[in-house]
Design an enzyme around this catalytic site. Structure first.
Site, PDB file in Angstrom:
ATOM      1  N   CYS A  95       0.835  -1.200   0.000  1.00  0.00           N
ATOM      2  CA  CYS A  95       0.000   0.000   0.000  1.00  0.00           C
ATOM      3  C   CYS A  95       0.876   1.260   0.000  1.00  0.00           C
ATOM      4  O   CYS A  95       1.492   1.581  -1.001  1.00  0.00           O
ATOM      5  CB  CYS A  95      -0.977  -0.043   1.162  1.00  0.00           C
ATOM      6  SG  CYS A  95      -2.343   1.131   1.030  1.00  0.00           S
ATOM      7  N   HIS A 204      -3.452  -5.730   1.169  1.00  0.00           N
ATOM      8  CA  HIS A 204      -2.713  -5.972   2.411  1.00  0.00           C
ATOM      9  C   HIS A 204      -2.657  -7.453   2.789  1.00  0.00           C
ATOM     10  O   HIS A 204      -3.504  -7.946   3.541  1.00  0.00           O
ATOM     11  CB  HIS A 204      -3.389  -5.204   3.556  1.00  0.00           C
ATOM     12  CG  HIS A 204      -3.193  -3.737   3.497  1.00  0.00           C
ATOM     13  ND1 HIS A 204      -2.234  -3.072   4.225  1.00  0.00           N
ATOM     14  CD2 HIS A 204      -3.846  -2.781   2.783  1.00  0.00           C
ATOM     15  CE1 HIS A 204      -2.294  -1.775   3.982  1.00  0.00           C
ATOM     16  NE2 HIS A 204      -3.269  -1.576   3.099  1.00  0.00           N
ATOM     17  N   GLU A 206      -0.705  -8.779   4.908  1.00  0.00           N
ATOM     18  CA  GLU A 206      -0.425  -8.921   6.346  1.00  0.00           C
ATOM     19  C   GLU A 206      -1.695  -8.949   7.182  1.00  0.00           C
ATOM     20  O   GLU A 206      -1.652  -9.322   8.364  1.00  0.00           O
ATOM     21  CB  GLU A 206       0.508  -7.791   6.827  1.00  0.00           C
ATOM     22  CG  GLU A 206      -0.151  -6.448   7.066  1.00  0.00           C
ATOM     23  CD  GLU A 206      -0.400  -5.634   5.806  1.00  0.00           C
ATOM     24  OE1 GLU A 206      -0.658  -4.425   5.935  1.00  0.00           O
ATOM     25  OE2 GLU A 206      -0.340  -6.199   4.695  1.00  0.00           O
TER      26      GLU A 206
END
Length: 233
Positions: A95, A204, A206
């Site tokens: 991002c 994302h 994560e």
């Protein structure tokens, strides 16, 4: 979703914190869940502390003043990251980290305001088009995954010659499925450099590493991929 077994051994993965970073803690947790050793790096550090790879996390570095990532590219740590990346260090920008990589000219193109001019936050389906980078080798080519997406300036743009080159060279890492969320050219969600060690991704991974908090665990493969790469390098 292909199973992602825990990487053998430990790899020291640095996660940079800039003023305004939001997802640095999540990235460190993802590294730990994948079997690596997360190492906190500060934006003013002039030393990468002997890490084996670096993650530039999501957030709003330096408040996104000027342009997203435009100030972060001049932070002391990015001088070291850029130098090491050009020598082969695996680097993942997520991002805002993707924006920083483009501003640092480690990746081509730029990220601009979403075409609908609204912030978007949703679980996003992706197709992995390049499964040969340091960060995607644990996926199968064409594999479909779902990870969260959250951005206001996530539209990937580049001139037609650059886009054609990325396509021809297989450097489009991932594409959006189920509708383009931000107007990215050719539905591009992530790209890599020529060597395959630097990857920028707008969604994302994560945030999709464990069942308790993510819509899936599909994002874990980005982190296990680099750890396996380090073990076999």
């Amino acid at each position: 979703m292909t199973a992602h077994p825990e990487a053998s051994g430990l790899g020291r993965i640095g996660v940079v914190t800039f003023p305004g970073s939001l997802d640095d803690g999540d990235a460190r947790r993802a590294v730990r869940l994948a079997g690596g050793e997360p190492v906190a790096l500060w934006h003013r550090d002039a030393d990468l502390r002997d890490v084996d790879a670096v993650i530039l996390p999501g957030g709003f570095s330096y408040g996104d003043y000027l342009r997203c990532g435009a100030i972060a590219r001049f932070s002391p740590v990015m001088g070291k990251v850029s130098e090491a990346a050009r020598e082969g260090l695996p680097v993942l920008g997520i991002c805002n980290g993707f924006q920083i990589l483009c501003e640092s000219h480690l990746l081509p193109g730029a990220l601009t305001r979403n075409d609908h001019l609204h912030f978007v936050c949703r679980d996003q389906r992706l197709r992995i088009d390049n499964a040969e980078t340091a960060w995607t080798a644990d996926y199968a080519p064409g594999e479909t995954i779902t990870v969260p997406l959250k951005n206001g300036e996530g539209g990937y743009i580049a001139d037609e010659a650059t886009l054609d080159a990325l396509e021809a060279e297989g450097r489009v890492v991932a594409r959006y499925l189920g509708g383009n969320p931000n107007g990215s050219r050719r539905d591009i969600a992530g790209v890599t450099n020529e060597a395959g060690n630097v990857v920028g991704l707008m969604p994302h991974p994560e945030h999709a590493v464990e069942p308790l908090t993510g819509p899936t665990t599909d994002g874990l493969g980005f982190f296990t991929s680099v750890l396996k790469k380090l073990v076999t390098a």
